[in-house]
Design a protein around this motif. Structure first.
Motif, PDB file in Angstrom:
ATOM      1  N   GLY A  12       0.813  -1.226   0.000  1.00 47.22           N
ATOM      2  CA  GLY A  12       0.000   0.000   0.000  1.00 47.22           C
ATOM      3  C   GLY A  12       0.834   1.257   0.000  1.00 47.22           C
ATOM      4  O   GLY A  12       1.426   1.621  -1.005  1.00 47.22           O
ATOM      5  N   LEU A  13       0.914   1.927   1.146  1.00 45.49           N
ATOM      6  CA  LEU A  13       1.546   3.245   1.214  1.00 45.49           C
ATOM      7  C   LEU A  13       3.057   3.175   0.972  1.00 45.49           C
ATOM      8  O   LEU A  13       3.727   2.260   1.452  1.00 45.49           O
ATOM      9  N   PRO A  14       3.604   4.162   0.241  1.00 46.23           N
ATOM     10  CA  PRO A  14       5.043   4.154  -0.039  1.00 46.23           C
ATOM     11  C   PRO A  14       5.897   4.512   1.165  1.00 46.23           C
ATOM     12  O   PRO A  14       7.070   4.137   1.234  1.00 46.23           O
ATOM     13  N   TYR A  15       5.335   5.251   2.128  1.00 49.05           N
ATOM     14  CA  TYR A  15       6.065   5.650   3.324  1.00 49.05           C
ATOM     15  C   TYR A  15       5.235   5.301   4.550  1.00 49.05           C
ATOM     16  O   TYR A  15       4.028   5.091   4.468  1.00 49.05           O
ATOM     17  N   GLY A  16       5.874   5.276   5.702  1.00 42.38           N
ATOM     18  CA  GLY A  16       5.151   5.043   6.950  1.00 42.38           C
ATOM     19  C   GLY A  16       6.104   4.654   8.054  1.00 42.38           C
ATOM     20  O   GLY A  16       7.140   4.007   7.815  1.00 42.38           O
ATOM     21  N   GLY A  17       5.763   5.042   9.282  1.00 42.56           N
ATOM     22  CA  GLY A  17       6.645   4.763  10.409  1.00 42.56           C
ATOM     23  C   GLY A  17       6.845   3.289  10.676  1.00 42.56           C
ATOM     24  O   GLY A  17       7.948   2.858  11.040  1.00 42.56           O
ATOM     25  N   SER A  44       5.010  -4.335  -4.137  1.00 43.55           N
ATOM     26  CA  SER A  44       5.102  -3.199  -3.215  1.00 43.55           C
ATOM     27  C   SER A  44       5.650  -1.972  -3.919  1.00 43.55           C
ATOM     28  O   SER A  44       6.522  -2.076  -4.787  1.00 43.55           O
ATOM     29  N   ASN A  45       5.138  -0.803  -3.520  1.00 39.94           N
ATOM     30  CA  ASN A  45       5.707   0.472  -3.957  1.00 39.94           C
ATOM     31  C   ASN A  45       6.416   1.176  -2.802  1.00 39.94           C
ATOM     32  O   ASN A  45       6.645   2.387  -2.860  1.00 39.94           O
ATOM     33  N   ASN A  46       6.753   0.429  -1.760  1.00 38.31           N
ATOM     34  CA  ASN A  46       7.389   1.039  -0.599  1.00 38.31           C
ATOM     35  C   ASN A  46       8.740   1.642  -0.987  1.00 38.31           C
ATOM     36  O   ASN A  46       9.604   0.965  -1.549  1.00 38.31           O
ATOM     37  N   GLU A  47       8.911   2.921  -0.671  1.00 35.81           N
ATOM     38  CA  GLU A  47      10.108   3.631  -1.094  1.00 35.81           C
ATOM     39  C   GLU A  47      11.356   3.198  -0.333  1.00 35.81           C
ATOM     40  O   GLU A  47      12.463   3.266  -0.857  1.00 35.81           O
ATOM     41  N   TYR A  48      11.197   2.775   0.911  1.00 38.14           N
ATOM     42  CA  TYR A  48      12.368   2.357   1.678  1.00 38.14           C
ATOM     43  C   TYR A  48      13.024   1.123   1.049  1.00 38.14           C
ATOM     44  O   TYR A  48      14.236   0.970   1.074  1.00 38.14           O
ATOM     45  N   LEU A  49      12.197   0.244   0.486  1.00 39.38           N
ATOM     46  CA  LEU A  49      12.706  -0.993  -0.095  1.00 39.38           C
ATOM     47  C   LEU A  49      13.270  -0.811  -1.497  1.00 39.38           C
ATOM     48  O   LEU A  49      13.781  -1.763  -2.081  1.00 39.38           O
ATOM     49  N   ASN A  50      13.171   0.398  -2.021  1.00 35.47           N
ATOM     50  CA  ASN A  50      13.495   0.636  -3.420  1.00 35.47           C
ATOM     51  C   ASN A  50      14.891   0.148  -3.790  1.00 35.47           C
ATOM     52  O   ASN A  50      15.102  -0.404  -4.871  1.00 35.47           O
ATOM     53  N   GLN A  51      15.854   0.355  -2.897  1.00 32.02           N
ATOM     54  CA  GLN A  51      17.237  -0.030  -3.170  1.00 32.02           C
ATOM     55  C   GLN A  51      17.697  -1.203  -2.299  1.00 32.02           C
ATOM     56  O   GLN A  51      18.887  -1.488  -2.232  1.00 32.02           O
ATOM     57  N   ALA A  52      16.762  -1.878  -1.636  1.00 28.06           N
ATOM     58  CA  ALA A  52      17.145  -2.933  -0.683  1.00 28.06           C
ATOM     59  C   ALA A  52      17.494  -4.232  -1.402  1.00 28.06           C
ATOM     60  O   ALA A  52      16.702  -4.759  -2.184  1.00 28.06           O
ATOM     61  N   TYR A  60       4.803  -1.406  -8.759  1.00 22.01           N
ATOM     62  CA  TYR A  60       3.722  -1.091  -9.702  1.00 22.01           C
ATOM     63  C   TYR A  60       3.341   0.398  -9.597  1.00 22.01           C
ATOM     64  O   TYR A  60       2.199   0.751  -9.352  1.00 22.01           O
ATOM     65  N   PRO A  61       4.304   1.291  -9.804  1.00 27.94           N
ATOM     66  CA  PRO A  61       4.057   2.727  -9.599  1.00 27.94           C
ATOM     67  C   PRO A  61       2.982   3.312 -10.502  1.00 27.94           C
ATOM     68  O   PRO A  61       2.278   4.244 -10.115  1.00 27.94           O
ATOM     69  N   ARG A  62       2.819   2.792 -11.712  1.00 29.13           N
ATOM     70  CA  ARG A  62       1.823   3.354 -12.627  1.00 29.13           C
ATOM     71  C   ARG A  62       0.394   3.069 -12.174  1.00 29.13           C
ATOM     72  O   ARG A  62      -0.537   3.719 -12.623  1.00 29.13           O
ATOM     73  N   LEU A  63       0.246   2.083 -11.296  1.00 30.00           N
ATOM     74  CA  LEU A  63      -1.087   1.739 -10.789  1.00 30.00           C
ATOM     75  C   LEU A  63      -1.294   2.227  -9.358  1.00 30.00           C
ATOM     76  O   LEU A  63      -2.309   1.916  -8.741  1.00 30.00           O
ATOM     77  N   HIS A  65      -2.167   4.881  -8.020  1.00 31.76           N
ATOM     78  CA  HIS A  65      -3.333   5.722  -7.725  1.00 31.76           C
ATOM     79  C   HIS A  65      -4.635   4.935  -7.676  1.00 31.76           C
ATOM     80  O   HIS A  65      -5.684   5.479  -7.336  1.00 31.76           O
ATOM     81  N   MET A  66      -4.567   3.642  -7.991  1.00 31.49           N
ATOM     82  CA  MET A  66      -5.782   2.821  -8.064  1.00 31.49           C
ATOM     83  C   MET A  66      -5.960   2.003  -6.787  1.00 31.49           C
ATOM     84  O   MET A  66      -5.098   1.181  -6.441  1.00 31.49           O
ATOM     85  N   HIS A  67      -7.062   2.223  -6.096  1.00 27.94           N
ATOM     86  CA  HIS A  67      -7.331   1.505  -4.844  1.00 27.94           C
ATOM     87  C   HIS A  67      -7.402  -0.001  -5.078  1.00 27.94           C
ATOM     88  O   HIS A  67      -6.897  -0.790  -4.274  1.00 27.94           O
ATOM     89  N   ASN A  68      -8.006  -0.410  -6.172  1.00 31.98           N
ATOM     90  CA  ASN A  68      -8.139  -1.843  -6.454  1.00 31.98           C
ATOM     91  C   ASN A  68      -6.785  -2.508  -6.674  1.00 31.98           C
ATOM     92  O   ASN A  68      -6.624  -3.703  -6.410  1.00 31.98           O
ATOM     93  N   ALA A  69      -5.808  -1.750  -7.176  1.00 35.00           N
ATOM     94  CA  ALA A  69      -4.468  -2.305  -7.377  1.00 35.00           C
ATOM     95  C   ALA A  69      -3.841  -2.650  -6.034  1.00 35.00           C
ATOM     96  O   ALA A  69      -3.222  -3.716  -5.868  1.00 35.00           O
ATOM     97  N   HIS A  70      -4.003  -1.771  -5.038  1.00 34.74           N
ATOM     98  CA  HIS A  70      -3.468  -2.050  -3.702  1.00 34.74           C
ATOM     99  C   HIS A  70      -4.196  -3.227  -3.063  1.00 34.74           C
ATOM    100  O   HIS A  70      -3.584  -4.047  -2.374  1.00 34.74           O
ATOM    101  N   ARG A  71      -5.490  -3.307  -3.290  1.00 33.47           N
ATOM    102  CA  ARG A  71      -6.259  -4.415  -2.734  1.00 33.47           C
ATOM    103  C   ARG A  71      -5.799  -5.744  -3.329  1.00 33.47           C
ATOM    104  O   ARG A  71      -5.613  -6.726  -2.611  1.00 33.47           O
TER     105      ARG A  71
END
Length: 369
Positions: A12-17, A44-52, A60-63, A65-71
């Motif tokens: 889901g969210l790209p950032y978060g504590g 995942s579109n999590n930004e922390y994992l981008n270079q991990a 799936y960055p192009r999707l 904005h779509m709630h169904n894509a995250h679901r």
């Protein structure tokens, strides 16, 4: 020893504590030879994992904005995590949030649960949208968990206050930050604003108390016409927020900036102070981030914040406008206080590190073998 982490906080969210906490934990473990781990994650579109290097997920960055894509990603990630759990090829399971999907698959394998805060229990009546219906899930997970990690003494006391948990299986492991990796003394970016400003970071709704902060700060802003506010992250201003700024005749002095680690460092470095008016925090990572960048902090006197800030901050009652305004007025006008808080913040930061968090978490795992 092998630890299996699941997908939950990285979907889901790209950032978060929460995802930042688990990312830093795994990043510290990746430097060690005495622990092996796996992250069961496919999408995942999590930004922390981008270079991990320890994650082989698909972005799936192009999707995004779509709630169904995250679901759909959540469903596929959950199925994959269940598959990895059923394989049994691990010694300890550490879920990355509160979902009980794995309870029928884990068998007798030990698992560790991290308890972050009791915000939904403290403020559920006031803000019903906070973790609605999650209490019973938490209770079931806490009952089954072999050990519960709390991220502060405050979160431990809240845990024991709201849930029937054996205190002997609760361990406190404080957090750290790696924000200092982005702070290069020889390369200080120019200020993002040609005027002094106060910095607010993260989400602004509900118990985060941004509206209370803005209401309290208005007399200070009117008294100091060169002073601005920058809000980093938390989403663009809503129409209601914009109307609030307009009604106060302060629209031109409240600014939004998107959230990136490099950009956030610059915002901290040039701020007159970081202000944290939250009513409830399990720990408060932004406090450590501010210390890393040499930024004075002005904090709510509630929850874990005095525990984290200690004597390296000035405090206010977040539900008393005069108290908040007075604390901010002090940091705006007192250059000696500004310098003193910067120095104390640097000293206080030495008590925290992500590697220390990882070491103490490893000791928790080892105690269960």
């Amino acid at each position: 020893m092998k630890v299996l982490f699941d997908h939950q906080s990285f979907t889901g969210l790209p950032y978060g504590g929460v995802s930042r906490y688990f990312f830093e934990l795994m990043r510290s473990f990746a430097k060690r030879s005495d622990i092996d781990f796996e992250l069961s994650l496919r999408l995942s579109n999590n930004e922390y994992l981008n270079q991990a290097s320890f994650s082989n997920h698909i972005r799936y960055p192009r999707l995004a904005h779509m709630h169904n894509a995250h679901r759909a990603a959540s469903v596929l990630n959950r199925l994959y995590s269940k598959q990895r759990i059923r394989s049994g090829k691990f010694d300890i399971f550490h879920p990355t949030y509160y979902h009980r999907y794995f309870l029928d698959s884990i068998g007798s394998k030990p698992f560790v649960l991290t308890f972050f805060d009791a915000t939904s229990e403290r403020f559920g009546d006031q803000y019903p949208e906070l973790g609605e219906g999650i209490y019973e899930t938490k209770k079931q997970l806490l009952r089954r968990a072999d050990c519960v990690i709390c991220i502060s003494e405050f979160s431990k006391q809240d845990l024991l206050r709201y849930f029937p948990v054996d205190p002997d299986k609760v361990k406190v492991v404080l957090l750290g930050t790696t924000m200092d990796e982005y702070v290069a003394p020889s390369k200080r970016e120019a200020s993002p604003l040609a005027a002094p400003y106060l910095l607010y970071v993260g989400k602004r709704g509900l118990y985060k108390n941004f509206n209370g902060f803005f209401r309290a700060i208005q007399p200070v802003l009117h008294q100091h016409p060169d002073l601005h506010i920058i809000c980093a992250g938390g989403g663009a201003f809503t129409p209601n927020e914009q109307a609030l700024f307009h009604a106060a005749r302060l629209s031109e002095r409240v600014h939004f900036r998107p959230l990136t680690d490099e950009g956030l460092v610059t915002l901290y470095q040039h701020a007159r102070a970081f202000v944290f008016p939250s009513l409830n925090e399990g720990f408060g990572i932004p406090v450590l981030e501010a210390y890393s960048a040499g930024c004075p902090v002005v904090l709510s006197d509630r929850s874990s914040l005095p525990e984290v800030g200690a004597d390296a901050a000035i405090y206010f009652d977040p539900e008393d406008d005069d108290s908040m305004a007075h604390a901010i007025e002090r940091i705006v006008t007192d250059d000696a206080l500004f310098a003193n808080l910067r120095q104390k913040g640097t000293e206080r930061l030495r008590d925290f590190s992500c590697d220390k968090t990882a070491q103490q978490t490893l000791e928790v795992y080892q105690s269960l073998r």
